[in-house]
Design an enzyme around this catalytic site. Sequence first.
Site, PDB file in Angstrom:
ATOM      1  CE1 TYR A 123      -3.837  -1.782  -0.463  1.00 34.42           C
ATOM      2  CE2 TYR A 123      -4.467  -1.260   1.769  1.00 34.42           C
ATOM      3  CZ  TYR A 123      -4.754  -1.817   0.555  1.00 34.42           C
ATOM      4  OH  TYR A 123      -5.978  -2.398   0.352  1.00 34.42           O
ATOM      5  CE  LYS A 140       9.172 -16.711  -0.574  1.00 31.08           C
ATOM      6  NZ  LYS A 140       9.094 -18.175  -0.527  1.00 31.08           N
ATOM      7  CG  ASP A 199       6.641 -20.508   0.286  1.00 32.68           C
ATOM      8  OD1 ASP A 199       6.909 -19.678   1.176  1.00 32.68           O
ATOM      9  OD2 ASP A 199       7.485 -21.286  -0.170  1.00 32.68           O
TER      10      ASP A 199
END
Length: 408
Positions: A153, A219, A273
Amino acid sequence: MSQKGQKIIVNPDKSLTVPDFPIIPFIEGDGTGPDIWHATRMVLDAAVKAAFGEEKAIVWKEVLAGEKAFKQTGSWLPEETLKQILDHVVAIKGPLTTPVGGGIRSVNVAIRQKLDLYACVRPVRHIPTVPSPVKEPQKVDMVVFRENTEDLYAGIEFESGSVSAQKLADFLKTLGATVPPGAGLGIKPISRANTARLVRRAVAYALDKGYGSVTLMHKGNIMKFTEGAFAKWGYETAAEFFPTSTLTEAKLWEEHGGVAPKGKVVIKDRIADMLFQQVLLRPEEFGVIAAPNLNGDYLSDALAAQVGGLGMAPGANIGDKCAVFEATHGTAPKYAGQDKVNPGSLILSGVMMLEHMGWDNAAKALSKALADTVASGFVTYDLARQLPGSTLVKCSQFGQAVAKRLAG
Ligand code: NAP
């Protein structure tokens, strides 16, 4: 009964003082917004009446945003609307069209940013009989806290081939980093302060609502100083603000044989993931999940799919000064004015709003009446097409059925 209404007040410790007749601003929304808002307002009023009789009621106040605001004021998001929401602390909105071709990038994102609504909160639970693509949707009971002000954002981009992209590439070279020639470049900021306030809110929620864990989604194996830092700062925040009521997953195994002491929230982290896999394979292992902006966006929609899709997925954008509750889907313009779509997402957002106000009895009554109506097979087109033998009803009829149950 006084219909004048009073303002909700935020106390110094961030708790709310809610009068018996709070004024709550609403934005009805574009496209199908008016249809779902009308049904939602009816059932919210019915739920408050069922829980509190004549002693409490919401005094609604319309504020403008989106197409209606543009037509009436020339602005997609009038300053007055933001002021009213800030002044009244709690607001609810239908979906808003994203204007195409300039002006404002997204009204929804602008509301979140201008009011500093830093936590996008999305509970994901299955309502019995709602069709789901997974075998055991009842095992899904998670609440995603998605950071709402930075990462994607606040993403800064430079177009491939532009002078700015070349300048940045040249500068990066001086720092020892090379990028492919002519690449488009993006920068995503993730800060300690914004991570900390999100995680603090997520842990407080887990403790308050009795969830056993807060998972930090990241991540960080690849992006160590943004994604990885999110997890590191998340652990530090839990340790700093909740030293006696939380423990890390490592300590859980080292000191408690994998069984959390009663009342303690386990803080763990998962690579993004892998988390997508685990929420599908072992959903019961996850409660509250705190995530940076982009990860949280993907995960909350994927989780919503597990319990039957966006039609029944509620959401809230919460900051320290105010909160805006909203349907998570868009305006579904092709169905505008047809009194057809499912108001479930906005109604469940209304349930979250009642909980936020501390009107838990009304929230419980509404959530039960909604679930019972769906279980009785009285459903809008989106569910009817997947539920053989159900009764297809319009948006307003669904609202009336829920309100009737609440009236007893
Ligand atoms: P959308 O409005 O969410 O609609 C996509 C599809 O989702 C609809 O065609 C419909 O599927 C289903 N759907 C949406 N709401 C439903 C409801 N209440 N009940 C049952 N089914 C529902 O997405 P979009 O068409 O991509 O976006 C339209 C506009 O909304 C755009 O201007 C977008 O920017 C805006 N938007 C606003 C928000 C927000 O206000 N927070 C969020 C997302 C998008 P079927 O066709 O299969 O029936």
